[in-house]
Design a protein around this motif. Structure first.
Motif, short mmCIF file in Angstrom:
data_model
loop_
_atom_site.label_atom_id
_atom_site.label_comp_id
_atom_site.label_asym_id
_atom_site.label_seq_id
_atom_site.Cartn_x
_atom_site.Cartn_y
_atom_site.Cartn_z
N GLY A 35 0.79 -1.31 0.03
CA GLY A 35 0.21 -0.09 -0.01
C GLY A 35 0.98 1.28 0.08
N ARG A 36 0.33 2.39 0.54
CA ARG A 36 1.02 3.54 0.74
C ARG A 36 0.84 4.26 1.82
N TYR A 37 1.53 5.16 2.47
CA TYR A 37 1.57 6.27 3.45
C TYR A 37 0.22 7.13 3.25
N PHE A 38 0.21 7.63 4.32
CA PHE A 38 -1.02 8.89 4.36
C PHE A 38 -0.39 10.00 3.66
N THR A 39 -1.00 10.81 2.76
CA THR A 39 -0.57 11.98 2.27
C THR A 39 -1.57 13.31 2.50
N GLU A 40 -1.22 14.58 2.15
CA GLU A 40 -1.70 15.74 2.40
C GLU A 40 -3.27 15.57 1.59
N ALA A 41 -3.50 14.87 0.59
CA ALA A 41 -4.66 14.52 0.11
C ALA A 41 -5.84 13.87 0.90
N ASP A 42 -5.42 13.24 1.77
CA ASP A 42 -6.07 12.26 2.70
C ASP A 42 -6.46 13.11 3.96
N GLY A 43 -7.92 13.16 4.19
CA GLY A 43 -8.34 13.89 5.52
C GLY A 43 -9.75 14.03 5.38
N GLU A 44 -10.22 15.09 6.17
CA GLU A 44 -11.70 15.08 6.38
C GLU A 44 -12.38 15.77 5.12
N ASN A 45 -11.43 16.33 4.28
CA ASN A 45 -12.03 16.69 3.25
C ASN A 45 -11.72 15.89 1.82
N GLY A 46 -10.72 14.90 1.96
CA GLY A 46 -10.36 14.05 1.13
C GLY A 46 -10.91 12.84 1.00
N MET A 47 -10.45 11.91 0.36
CA MET A 47 -10.68 10.39 0.15
C MET A 47 -10.61 9.67 1.70
N ARG A 48 -11.40 9.24 2.31
CA ARG A 48 -11.11 8.37 3.57
C ARG A 48 -10.32 7.22 3.55
N VAL A 49 -9.30 7.01 3.93
CA VAL A 49 -8.33 6.00 3.77
C VAL A 49 -7.88 5.47 5.33
N ALA A 50 -7.50 4.24 5.33
CA ALA A 50 -6.94 3.53 6.59
C ALA A 50 -5.68 2.86 6.21
N ILE A 51 -4.75 2.71 7.16
CA ILE A 51 -3.61 1.80 7.24
C ILE A 51 -3.86 0.81 8.25
N VAL A 52 -3.92 -0.56 8.04
CA VAL A 52 -4.08 -1.42 8.99
C VAL A 52 -3.05 -2.38 9.29
N ASN A 53 -3.18 -2.88 10.54
CA ASN A 53 -1.76 -3.59 10.83
C ASN A 53 -2.03 -5.19 10.21
N GLU A 54 -0.89 -5.53 10.35
CA GLU A 54 -1.16 -7.06 9.77
C GLU A 54 -2.07 -8.07 10.37
N ARG A 55 -2.18 -8.16 11.96
CA ARG A 55 -3.27 -8.73 12.25
C ARG A 55 -4.43 -8.58 12.05
N PHE A 56 -4.88 -7.16 11.73
CA PHE A 56 -6.21 -6.93 11.43
C PHE A 56 -6.52 -7.58 9.89
N ALA A 57 -5.59 -7.47 9.06
CA ALA A 57 -5.57 -7.85 7.59
C ALA A 57 -5.65 -9.31 7.78
N GLN A 58 -4.81 -10.04 8.45
CA GLN A 58 -5.10 -11.51 8.46
C GLN A 58 -6.52 -12.09 9.07
N GLN A 59 -6.93 -11.26 9.98
CA GLN A 59 -8.34 -11.60 10.72
C GLN A 59 -9.24 -11.47 9.72
N PHE A 60 -9.52 -10.11 9.08
CA PHE A 60 -10.39 -9.79 8.16
C PHE A 60 -10.45 -10.31 6.75
N PHE A 61 -9.13 -10.37 6.26
CA PHE A 61 -8.91 -10.56 4.80
C PHE A 61 -8.03 -11.67 4.58
N PRO A 62 -8.19 -12.78 5.31
CA PRO A 62 -7.09 -13.90 5.52
C PRO A 62 -6.89 -14.50 4.13
N LYS A 63 -7.48 -14.44 3.11
CA LYS A 63 -7.30 -15.16 1.88
C LYS A 63 -7.14 -13.93 0.53
#
Length: 77
Positions: A35-63
């Motif tokens: 993925g990517r890091y947050f940028t100045e374009a992300d935020g309240e008025n921009g696209m809502r984005v998230a960075i998740v940790n590996e545990r979250f990704a494995q639990q909710f998107f295992p395959k």
């Protein structure tokens, strides 16, 4: 998570939410696996984005790759 059904009994999942400004993860020396890091374009008025940790990704998107997936968060429910 988009495309996933709500568990029996209407259970909801709890995830800790933290805000970070662009550059924070790099300053802390936190590398991304994908993925990517947050940028100045992300935020309240921009696209809502998230960075998740590996545990979250494995639990909710295992395959599947979590990049590009969507989730409902707090007020979106």
């Amino acid at each position: 998570m988009e495309g996933q059904s709500i568990p029996a009994g209407g259970s909801v999942f709890f995830a800790r939410n933290r805000s970070a400004t662009p550059g924070y993860l790099q300053t802390m020396g936190i590398a991304l696996r994908s993925g990517r890091y947050f940028t100045e374009a992300d935020g309240e008025n921009g696209m809502r984005v998230a960075i998740v940790n590996e545990r979250f990704a494995q639990q909710f998107f295992p395959k599947t790759d979590p990049i590009g997936k969507r989730l409902k968060w707090g007020r979106d429910l």
